[in-house]
Structures are given as C-alpha cells and as structure tokens.
Design a protein around this motif. Structure first.
Motif, mmCIF file in Angstrom:
data_model
loop_
_atom_site.group_PDB
_atom_site.id
_atom_site.type_symbol
_atom_site.label_atom_id
_atom_site.label_comp_id
_atom_site.label_asym_id
_atom_site.label_seq_id
_atom_site.Cartn_x
_atom_site.Cartn_y
_atom_site.Cartn_z
ATOM 1 N N ALA A 1 3.018 10.035 -9.892
ATOM 2 C CA ALA A 1 2.166 10.222 -11.039
ATOM 3 C C ALA A 1 1.613 11.472 -11.168
ATOM 4 O O ALA A 1 1.491 12.102 -12.190
ATOM 5 C CB ALA A 1 1.369 9.127 -11.410
ATOM 6 N N ALA A 2 1.175 12.019 -9.831
ATOM 7 C CA ALA A 2 0.439 13.287 -9.765
ATOM 8 C C ALA A 2 1.289 14.573 -9.905
ATOM 9 O O ALA A 2 0.905 15.482 -9.795
ATOM 10 C CB ALA A 2 -0.469 13.072 -8.796
ATOM 11 N N ALA B 1 3.665 5.649 -5.525
ATOM 12 C CA ALA B 1 3.414 5.566 -7.314
ATOM 13 C C ALA B 1 2.483 6.557 -7.470
ATOM 14 O O ALA B 1 2.787 7.389 -8.651
ATOM 15 C CB ALA B 1 3.340 4.205 -7.633
ATOM 16 N N ASN B 2 1.418 6.810 -6.869
ATOM 17 C CA ASN B 2 0.291 7.540 -7.296
ATOM 18 C C ASN B 2 0.648 8.987 -7.185
ATOM 19 O O ASN B 2 0.378 9.852 -7.998
ATOM 20 C CB ASN B 2 -1.019 7.452 -6.371
ATOM 21 C CG ASN B 2 -1.484 6.189 -6.834
ATOM 22 O OD1 ASN B 2 -1.437 5.618 -7.899
ATOM 23 N ND2 ASN B 2 -2.398 5.439 -5.856
ATOM 24 N N LYS C 1 0.819 -1.163 0.048
ATOM 25 C CA LYS C 1 0.135 -0.084 -0.046
ATOM 26 C C LYS C 1 0.984 1.151 0.050
ATOM 27 O O LYS C 1 0.366 2.301 -0.743
ATOM 28 C CB LYS C 1 -1.049 -0.092 1.316
ATOM 29 C CG LYS C 1 -1.994 -1.044 1.136
ATOM 30 C CD LYS C 1 -2.932 -0.934 2.194
ATOM 31 C CE LYS C 1 -4.048 -1.977 2.056
ATOM 32 N NZ LYS C 1 -5.000 -2.085 3.378
ATOM 33 N N ASP D 1 2.003 1.803 -3.413
ATOM 34 C CA ASP D 1 0.802 2.293 -4.234
ATOM 35 C C ASP D 1 0.860 3.835 -4.115
ATOM 36 O O ASP D 1 0.680 4.411 -5.166
ATOM 37 C CB ASP D 1 -0.188 1.534 -4.073
ATOM 38 C CG ASP D 1 -0.217 0.342 -4.547
ATOM 39 O OD1 ASP D 1 0.528 -0.194 -5.527
ATOM 40 O OD2 ASP D 1 -1.176 -0.653 -3.975
ATOM 41 N N ARG D 2 0.756 4.168 -3.037
ATOM 42 C CA ARG D 2 0.515 5.750 -2.447
ATOM 43 C C ARG D 2 1.943 6.610 -3.011
ATOM 44 O O ARG D 2 1.455 7.492 -3.701
ATOM 45 C CB ARG D 2 0.624 5.927 -0.921
ATOM 46 C CG ARG D 2 -0.819 5.189 -0.451
ATOM 47 C CD ARG D 2 -0.972 5.932 1.197
ATOM 48 N NE ARG D 2 0.101 5.410 1.878
ATOM 49 C CZ ARG D 2 0.029 4.440 2.515
ATOM 50 N NH1 ARG D 2 -1.017 3.592 2.590
ATOM 51 N NH2 ARG D 2 1.117 4.299 3.426
#
Length: 400
Positions: A32-33, A28-29, A22, A25-26
């Motif tokens: 990306a943002a 990576a997000n 998790k 994932d955070r």
C-alpha cells in the motif's frame, strides 16, 4: 490423553498462524505504501502470497469424543470440527425430542442417518460457512426408560426415514423388587483391563485419517452369506420379521459392524491391518442374535396398546408368584393398588391371555351356603412358570 497429545500441535499452529498473519499485514502495508508501479506490483504479489500462506494454516480443535443432548446442527458442526467422528451418549432420551423438532419445529434426522451410513454430509447455512464431512461416523448410545420407546415410535419420520432401523436395542428384564442387594462389584482386574483396552482402541483409531478396510476371511464370508440366506425369508410378508422389515434389512450389516469392532479390540494396536476370521464373526453373530431378540421386544413394545401392556403386567405377576392356579379375586387383590381400579378391569386382560393360550378357565368350585359366589378361576400354562423373562412375547403368538 488425546487432549494432552494434541495440545502441543495446537500451540504450534496458533503461533504459526499469528506469525503468518503479522507477516501478511506487513506485506500488505508495504504494498500500500509503494510509490512506483513496478515496486507496487512486486509487493502486491508478495502480500498475496503471504495472505494465502495464512489460509493454509489450520489450528486443530481440542479432541472431543462425546456430546450429550445435542441438536442436529450442533452435531454437524462437531462432526466437521472433529474430523467426522463423534459419539452422542446420554443416560436419558431427550435427544429424541430434539431430533423430532423441539427447537426447530420440524424433524431433522439427516445428520444421524448419514452418520450411521457414512454418507457425505454437507450443511449450508446463511449465517455461517458451509460444513462438509466426507465420511461422518456418528455413534448414538442412550439408556432410556421403556416409556421413551413408545414415545419415539409416534414421532414423525423416526421409523419412516429409517432412524429406528439403525438402532441396536437392548431391553433388559425389569428386576425391581427382586434385585440382589449388596452385589459384588466388578472385579478390579476386569475393570482395569476394560479401561485399558478401550483407551487403547480410542487412541489408536483417533490417529487414522482414512477408514480402515477389514476384509472377511473366506470362512467369515461364508458365515455372512449363511446369515443373509437365513434372514431373507424372515423379511417376506409372511415371515417372522415382516413387522420389522426395516430393522431386519440392516441386520447383516450390523453383524459385520460388530465383527469389525471385535476384530479391532482383539488385535490392538494394529488390528486395522488384519482380516476378520471365522471365530470373530461367530462371536459377532452371537451378539447380534441377542440384539435381534431384543429388537422384536422393543418394536413390540413400541406398538403395544394399553390392553397388551396390562396383559404383560399380569404375566409378570404370575411369573413372580409362580402360581399354577388363581382366581380373579386373587389377581385383583395382588394388583389392585394402581393399575386396576376394579375387578371388572381384569376381564379383557384375562380374555386376551386365554386367547393366546397363556391361561385356561378352571372349573369354578360349587357354591356352598348363601355366601358370595365363588370367584372365577384360571389355570396357568406350564411354560409361563419357567424362570422369569423366558416367556415369548404375547404378540409372537400362542403358547404351545
């Protein structure tokens, strides 16, 4: 016990993996943002580190010590999953048909050969990740019918590639028809002590990450050299083990393996740090001599032709009946329900037993009157009348 001990570590690793995943994932997000290039690079580095952290977490597998009728591919996977250690134990011999290619169409013995020697095992498959085991340790323990021995001797590669040479055979005497009914069970104290020590041995060895090194004492080492000196002439073309030279060449190594197991069992729980003494090695040599005798019988049986098998059947009847003299009619009457359909079928069998010195033709009694001619008779060598199971195999030579 091993499962109960391992389960908390599995739960902890699974939780750590979920948390790390998790977090990755955070990260990576967030990368990306990101809007500006400088911030994106920093966040991308953080996401990369988080993803690599996920890769470092390994969830242990539930311990599994034993498999049954397993394929070579499954055995390799289980070895990789279980840290390189596995036992294939079965009351039947179906594993041999599997190894011979029941499902794959071709023999696949590599896992079992390397699992005995401890050679590095690497399995590459198109549809799955490669599996790698540095030092595989694969135990094979089977209880099979005698017919299975004869079948596996004909399976391609089993002897040529050395699988049969790695097996310690035990061929117990067939006591059907004279078994002791109502035999006493194993004493409770013995059964409990065996279970306790075996459990302690398994649990103690399961915690080892590296192989235990068990050096021989000077006395044990000298006994090993004596065994090697004794065995070597037997392996010569004219030696008594010439027909099992593949098995005999691994005999000294089998003695050492048994000595190591006895040492570990006798010095629980810290036996892996000691030295194998001469007494332990002597006990291993005694056990190994048992396996040597049974290997001769097993390989003899695997290569036996029907005539030799029939001759053994007749010898077994002689041992059971303890008869010193019999006629062909006596023998046919005793054995006609099954193996021998007519009295003439006994002729080549009796000739073989005479040729090997087990029997000698007896003078036929005089014919009296117009009745049927007396049946030919035979005298039994006294050595055959020793307790059942003590007569040397037919292929070993003549009775002297």
């Amino acid at each position: 016990m091993l499962i109960e001990r391992t389960r908390p570590a599995i739960v902890e690793a699974e939780l750590a993996l979920r948390v790390a995943a998790k977090a990755a994932d955070r990260a990576a997000n967030a990368a990306a943002a990101a809007v500006d290039a400088g911030g994106r690079d920093r966040l991308l580095a953080d996401a990369t580190a988080a993803a690599m952290a996920v890769e470092t977490i390994t969830v242990p597998s539930l311990p599994r010590l034993v498999a049954d009728d397993v394929t070579s591919e499954q055995a390799a996977s289980l070895l990789a999953e279980q840290g390189g250690r596995l036992a294939v134990l079965s009351p039947e011999g179906g594993i041999f048909a599997t190894l011979a290619g029941r499902y794959s169409g071709a023999p696949n013995l590599e896992v079992f050969l390397k699992g005995h020697a401890g050679d590095m095992l690497r399995v590459d498959r198109r549809s799955r990740p490669a599996e790698h085991v540095d030092r595989p340790a694969l135990t094979l323990g089977l209880a099979v019918q005698p017919e299975v021995l004869r079948d596996i001797a004909q399976m391609p590669g089993f002897r040529g590639k050395g699988l049969l040479a790695r097996i310690l055979f035990a061929v117990p005497e067939n006591t059907v028809g004279r078994r002791r009914i109502g035999a006493d069970p194993i004493p409770t104290a013995v059964a409990e002590a065996y279970a306790e020590r075996l459990t302690a041995l398994v649990v103690g060895l399961a915690s080892l990450d590296e192989p235990a090194v068990l050096p021989l004492s000077p006395e044990a080492n000298e006994r090993m050299l004596a065994i090697e000196r004794d065995i070597e002439p037997r392996l010569a073309p004219s030696g008594t083990w010439a027909h099992i030279v593949d098995w005999g060449s691994k005999y000294a190594g089998a003695v050492a393996r048994i000595a190591g197991l006895l040492h570990l069992a006798e010095h629980l729980p810290n036996g892996q740090g000691g030295v194998i003494d001469g007494g332990t090695f002597d006990r291993a040599a005694t056990i190994s001599a048992y396996f040597a005798e049974h290997a001769l019988t097993a390989f003899d049986d695997m290569g036996a032709d029907p005539l030799v098998d029939d001759a053994r059947h007749v010898l077994a009847w002689i041992e059971r009946s303890q008869t010193e003299r019999f006629t062909k009619r006596d023998l046919f009457t005793a054995l006609s329900r099954g193996r021998f359909r007519k009295a003439a079928d006994l002729d080549p069998v009796l000739n073989l037993l005479v040729a090997h010195g087990y029997l000698r033709s007896a003078p036929a009694p005089e014919r009296r009157g117009a009745g049927r001619a007396p049946s030919p008779g035979w005298l039994v060598h006294p050595q055959v009348l020793r307790p059942a199971g003590t007569v040397q195999p037919i292929s070993a030579g003549r009775v002297s």
